[in-house]
Every structure is written in structure tokens, then in C-alpha cells.
Enzyme design. Structure first.
Site, PDB file in Angstrom:
ATOM      1  N   ASP A 328      -1.049 -10.182  -1.396  1.00  0.00           N
ATOM      2  CA  ASP A 328      -1.836  -8.988  -1.670  1.00  0.00           C
ATOM      3  C   ASP A 328      -2.895  -8.778  -0.576  1.00  0.00           C
ATOM      4  OD1 ASP A 328      -2.652  -6.917  -3.695  1.00  0.00           O
ATOM      5  OD2 ASP A 328      -4.511  -8.065  -3.630  1.00  0.00           O
ATOM      6  N   GLU A 357       1.030  -7.397   2.340  1.00  0.00           N
ATOM      7  CA  GLU A 357       0.682  -6.002   2.100  1.00  0.00           C
ATOM      8  C   GLU A 357      -0.258  -5.553   3.217  1.00  0.00           C
ATOM      9  OE1 GLU A 357      -1.130  -3.173  -1.438  1.00  0.00           O
ATOM     10  OE2 GLU A 357      -1.997  -5.145  -1.076  1.00  0.00           O
TER      11      GLU A 357
END
Length: 616
Positions: A328, A357
Site C-alpha cells: 500500500d 501502489e
């Protein structure tokens, strides 16, 4: 009387023993493994004034370092496990040369060939589930007596009860779609007072949230996937924890977090990470600022914190037999620290894939973050990150299928241009492609459940280079409007809860519309599953004409021609334009309709449609 005295003595020693062990409240990692590539293990012991003690360990294990911080409740002990076998150790904590208490610690046996585990790659299709919203397999764990937020399915932003058992119950459904890997959103404990269902603000990174299940159930999920020749990808968060993390009330060091002091929010401008003209304060506020107030920003430039994150990640890989990570907010981390974290994992597991990400809108900026990037090399930076997410392709997909009249900037030229920049990536085949995920607007919301546009989009991500990812519910036409809030793009999967009137997990429970979406998706990705030419083949594409995009995937033994007609008109394509790829092939069969096409002169393509032609 003698027996009474004996009992009293035993009771005294039992109390003494209890008090001796009570001083240690946490040990992390809770256990480790023998035979790791990096033999050094740093164990964090936590307890009231534990740092006032000296530490020794049994079994001739060498202590390399003992590190104490300004907080007397922590002590970090580094041992050398080189050439050690699986065994139980005893750590002794002494004061004034007298043992005050001891702590058992296990080095466990690794699985055979653990270091060489195969990860996910372009041969896979990844199915992403919002863990709380997929299926409730165990209603008894919807709430937990210790954790604050209780189950409340009537609250769109509350916990709805989806759990690990619910995922396990529907693995055959996921497999039948042609998926070969599963990415559940984070499952570790998140004790936020509200909105904890997304679990990106974790409060304990060694424990599965009890409302999802147990550590043992997570291991069972991994085992059940492996029985089906499927892979488990953990959604890992390196940038931040939650404000309710157990350490927040008693940090090991002041600089365990980025402090200003306390909270300051990131400016979200990730370009400052490589912008040569960026001010120092802007770069600092991007990297060190907190993502939101409830997510304290971790300081990966602190060696103790960085090592804690490395070991936690490796512990989960070994414990749960993981097959990969999705990380993330990768580009918000301390960029030097996250590069070291990533390298530590890939040093232990050379074939382990990690997709970060990197939510940017420019290929050069995204390519900067991929391992061995020549762009990063300009400033001697290497993230070591094997894979990034193709957000620029997603940007194009968000509106391109509504652009009926093409020009230099609109229509399929936007998709074509995305791939013209593949030269920027060190490894374009290790890029995750997707039409939507848990943070974006739903594709079927944007396109009002237009099945033809869904077919074009899914055909695209299934046949171009990279690793396709499907978001749960796309395959049954699920929609959701991000403008109404994140909860609307994270709706409950119909049939995942007892009493649901619509059960889309089974053929008999689907509506006609749901079945249409499902059948197409399953046929497409099950076809892809065995096609090496799509997984690793080369690509040649042609400048779109009349809003029609044509490209070929090919290797030495097979050629696939993909045609996407994004116009509202039937198009006739002269095949001599594509002779360099068609070569001597005379006919082709569309894998979706099984219709045969004569390639000798021209082919006709229906409006707003896609063909996947296997050349013969």
C-alpha cells in the site's frame, strides 16, 4: 503439617515464577525460523523497565548486539542464527548477576524449498476482494469483546462481517473465474473506533483481526489456495499503522514515527520524491507527513523500525506460506528505507513478487519506482520493487469507451499511447493491469453496466502485457459510485450473507444480467490461463484507425490478433496492413464466439466489440 508446608512452598515458587514471567508483555517476532539467508535476528522484548536487565541466551547462540533506547520498556536483542537448527532457546534476564526471569523462544523448521517459492507473474490473474465485504463465513466473529467497533451491516462504513472463512467457502467460485491468485485487503488487527473494516490502519501487525478470524485460519486460507494451485498475496502496509496500534501509547523511540511534533499531513505530491527542483520542505512533507490523522507515519529511516518491518514481512511469508505482496502507498515511504525493505525480502526469496501502489499519472514517474529503472539510476536510486500498478492504463480505461469519435487525443489512441511508453519500464511484463480496484470508481458505474464496453475493457487487460487484476463483483456487473463515498464501491457481494435474496455465487442464484457478465469473464480468463503466448509473448500494435485498435501477441509457436472496435459503426479491416504479423496464416478463430474468420482479404468487426483471434 509437612504436606501443608510443602504446598505453601510450591505456591510461593509458583507466584514467584508468575511475577518473573509477567515482566515480558510482548516478544516480536513471536518465533523465527532456522536456515534463513540473513542469519541475524533482532528480537524486540517489551515489558515494564525491561531494559534494566542484562540478557543472555542458551544453546551457544551468539548475541551480536543488545540495543536499548530512551524508553526503558524495550530491549532489542540481535542473535546470530547461522548454522542453527530448529530448536527452543531460553533468554535469561538478569540483574546484579541474578536471573530475574526467563523467556522461551523457538526457531522453527522452514518448509522445504521455502526460499525458492514461486510467486505470481504474468501467467496469473489476480482476484481482489474487500475482505469485510465479500462473504460472512462465521457470523459469530462479527464483533469482538476486546476490539472497539462492532459488526453493523446497516452502517455503510461499518463492519459487515466478511471474514476469512467466507473467502475459503468461495474459493471454488474464484477459481472457476480463471483466477489463479487471491489478493484480500489487509487482514491484520485494526482497532480504529470507526471505519476499521478496510484495515489499513493496523493496531497489531502480528495478529489477524479476530473479526476476520485467527492466524490459524489465515494459514488455512493459504493451504486451501495451494490445494487449488492458486496463490495468496498479502496486502502489506509499510507507510503507516493505525492510531490505535499498541505501540502508540509507548513508542520504542521518539523517532519511531515522523513527528512534527505529533501530526502533520502529507501533501500527497509524490513527484517531490524525484523532482530535482523540489524544495526540501515539500519533499519532506510528502514523505514524512501522515497519510491521514488516524494513520501515524512510520519512519523507515530509523534502523530499528525498518528492521521491525523487514522481519514482520518475512515472518508472515514463512508462517502463512505466502506467494507475494501488494504494498500500500509504496511511494509515500522513505524512499531509501523502502528500497532496503524490498531488497531484504527479495534477498530471502529471489522469485518473490511485490507490486507497489504507485498512484501516478505519468509512465516515466511510475517507471522510476520499478526495480533497475534507468530513470531512477540517473540519481543512483533503485527501489528494488519488481512490479508497479498500471495507473495510466486505468486512467485511459476510465473514459475511453465513451469516446466514440476518435482524434489525436481521444479514443483508442489513448490506450495505444500507454503502450508506446513501455520502453520506460525495466520490465513491462511485470506490471499489474486493472480496470478498477477498491479505491477507484466502479467500471460498471462509469459505463452504466454497458456489457459491450465491459467486454472491450476486460479483453484489453486479459490480452496485453502484464498481470491482470479483477476486482470482486466486476464479473457480475457490480457497480458503485465513489462520489457517494468509499463504501459504495465496496458493497457486499450478493449471496455472501445468510438471508441474501440474490446469491450470485451460484448459477441458479444469478440474475440474467449477472450471468451474462459472469459467463463472459470466466470464459475469457480461463482461456488466458493456459496461453503462454499471452503470458510471455511479444507485442506489436498498430496506430488506431477509425477508433479501432489492433495488436498482436506472438511467440515462436502461436499468434493472437486482438481487435477492439470502439466506434459506433461496423468496421471493415483490410488484413494486408497487418501482414507482418499475420504472415502465412489464412484463417483465425475468435476464442469468445468460436466464429471463424478468413484473413485473406478483410475482416468485419461489429460496433463496440472485441475479437480475440487465434491464427491458424
Amino acid at each position: 503439617m509437612k504436606n501443608l508446608n510443602s504446598l505453601m512452598v510450591k505456591f510461593f515458587f509458583l507466584l514467584l515464577s508468575s511475577s518473573m514471567f509477567a515482566q515480558i508483555e510482548r516478544v516480536e517476532p513471536p518465533f523465527w525460523y532456522a536456515g534463513m539467508h540473513n542469519p541475524e535476528l533482532q528480537i524486540m522484548f517489551y515489558g515494564k523497565n525491561i531494559a534494566q536487565n542484562d540478557v543472555t541466551v542458551s544453546n551457544n547462540i551468539v548475541i551480536k548486539n543488545i540495543q536499548k533506547t530512551e524508553n526503558p520498556n524495550y530491549i532489542f536483542v540481535t542473535i546470530d542464527t547461522k548454522n542453527s537448527v530448529a530448536q527452543d532457546l531460553v533468554f535469561s534476564f538478569s540483574k546484579n548477576k541474578k536471573v530475574v526471569f526467563t523467556q522461551n523462544y523457538s526457531l522453527k523448521q522452514r518448509r522445504e524449498n521455502s526460499a525458492l517459492r514461486k510467486s505470481y507473474d504474468a501467467s496469473d490473474m489476480i482476484y481482489l476482494v474487500m475482505s469485510d465485504r465479500f462473504a460472512n463465513g462465521n457470523p459469530d466473529n462479527d464483533s469482538d469483546k476486546i476490539l472497539t467497533e462492532k459488526g453493523d451491516r446497516n452502517n455503510p462504513n461499518g463492519r459487515h462481517g466478511g471474514d476469512i472463512q467466507g473467502i475459503i467457502n468461495h474459493l471454488d467460485y474464484i477459481a472457476a473465474l480463471g483466477a489463479t491468485a487471491l489478493w484480500p485487503t489487509p487482514l491484520c488487527e485494526d482497532n480504529d473506533k470507526r471505519g476499521s473494516y478496510h484495515t489499513y490502519g493496523q493496531s497489531n501487525v502480528y495478529k489477524i483481526d479476530p473479526r476476520f478470524g485467527t492466524n490459524e485460519e489465515y494459514l488455512k486460507l493459504s493451504e486451501e489456495l495451494h490445494k487449488r494451485n492458486m496463490k495468496l498475496i498479502m496486502d502489506y502496509v509499510t507507510n503507516h499503522w493505525g492510531a490505535e496500534h499498541w505501540m502508540m501509547n509507548d513508542l520504542p523511540t521518539y523517532d519511531w514515527l515522523h513527528q512534527f511534533p505529533g501530526y502533520a499531513q502529507t501533501n500527497y505530491h509524490m513527484t517531490t520524491q524525484f523532482d530535482k527542483n523540489a524544495s526540501e520542505i515539500d519533499a519532506k512533507m510528502c514523505m514524512d507527513g501522515w497519510f491521514v490523522k488516524s494513520m501515524p507515519d512510520l519512519n523507515q529511516s530509523n534502523p530499528l523500525m525498518l528492521n521491525y518491518l523487514k522481519q514482520n514481512a518475512i515472518w508472515w511469508i514463512e508462517y502463512a506460506d505466502l506467494d507475494g505482496f501488494r504494498v500500500d502507498t509504496y511511494s509515500y515511504n522513505d524512499k531509501e528505507g523502502i528500497a532496503k525493505w524490498t531488497k531484504a525480502i527479495t534477498d530471502e526469496y529471489p522469485h518473490f513478487n511485490i507490486v507497489g501502489e504507485v498512484w501516478m499519472h505519468n509512465q516515466a514517474q511510475m517507471a522510476y519506482w520499478q526495480k533497475d529503472s534507468k530513470i531512477g539510476a540517473i540519481e543512483n536510486y533503485n527501489s528494488n520493487l519488481p512490479s508497479v500498478m498500471d495507473f495510466t492504463l486505468h486512467d485511459a480505461i476510465e473514459n475511453v469507451f465513451n469516446e466514440d469519435n476518435a482524434n489525436w487525443e481521444k479514443g483508442m489512441i489513448k490506450v495505444y499511447d500507454n503502450f508506446t511508453n513501455d520502453f520506460l519500464y525495466p520490465n513491462p511484463n511485470s506490471i499489474m493491469t486493472f480496470v478498477e480496484n477498491h479505491d477507484t470508481n466502479r467500471f460498471n458505474q462509469i459505463y452504466k453496466n454497458d456489457f459491450r464496453k465491459y467486454q472491450m475493457a476486460m479483453t484489453l487487460i486479459a490480452t496485453v502485457r502484464g498481470i491482470p487484476q479483477l476486482y470482486y463483483g466486476s464479473e457480475i456487473g457490480m457497480s458503485g459510485d465513489k462520489n457517494k463515498g468509499d463504501a459504495d464501491i465496496r458493497r457486499d457481494f450478493p449471496g455472501g450473507w445468510n438471508g441474501d435474496s440474490n446469491n450470485a455465487f451460484v448459477n441458479s442464484g444469478r440474475t440474467v444480467e449477472q450471468q451474462k457478465f459472469y459467463d463472459f469473464t470466466a470464459k475469457l480468463f480461463n482461456w488466458r490461463k493456459t496461453k503462454t503466448v499471452i503470458h510471455t509473448g511479444k507485442m506489436t500494435h498498430y496506430i488506431p484507425e477509425n477508433n479501432v485498435y489492433v495488436y498482436f501477441r506472438y511467440n515462436e509457436t502461436a499468434t493472437v490478433m486482438v481487435v477492439i472496435n470502439n466506434s459506433n459503426d461496423k468496421q471493415v479491416l483490410k488484413t494486408n496492413r497487418f501482414k507482418e504479423n499475420i504472415k502465412e496464416a489464412k484463417t483465425a478463430k475468435d476464442v469468445l464466439t468460436e466464429q471463424n474468420f478468413d484473413l485473406s482479404n478483410e475482416i468485419t468487426v461489429e460496433p463496440k466489440s472485441a475479437l480475440i483471434l487465434e491464427l491458424k
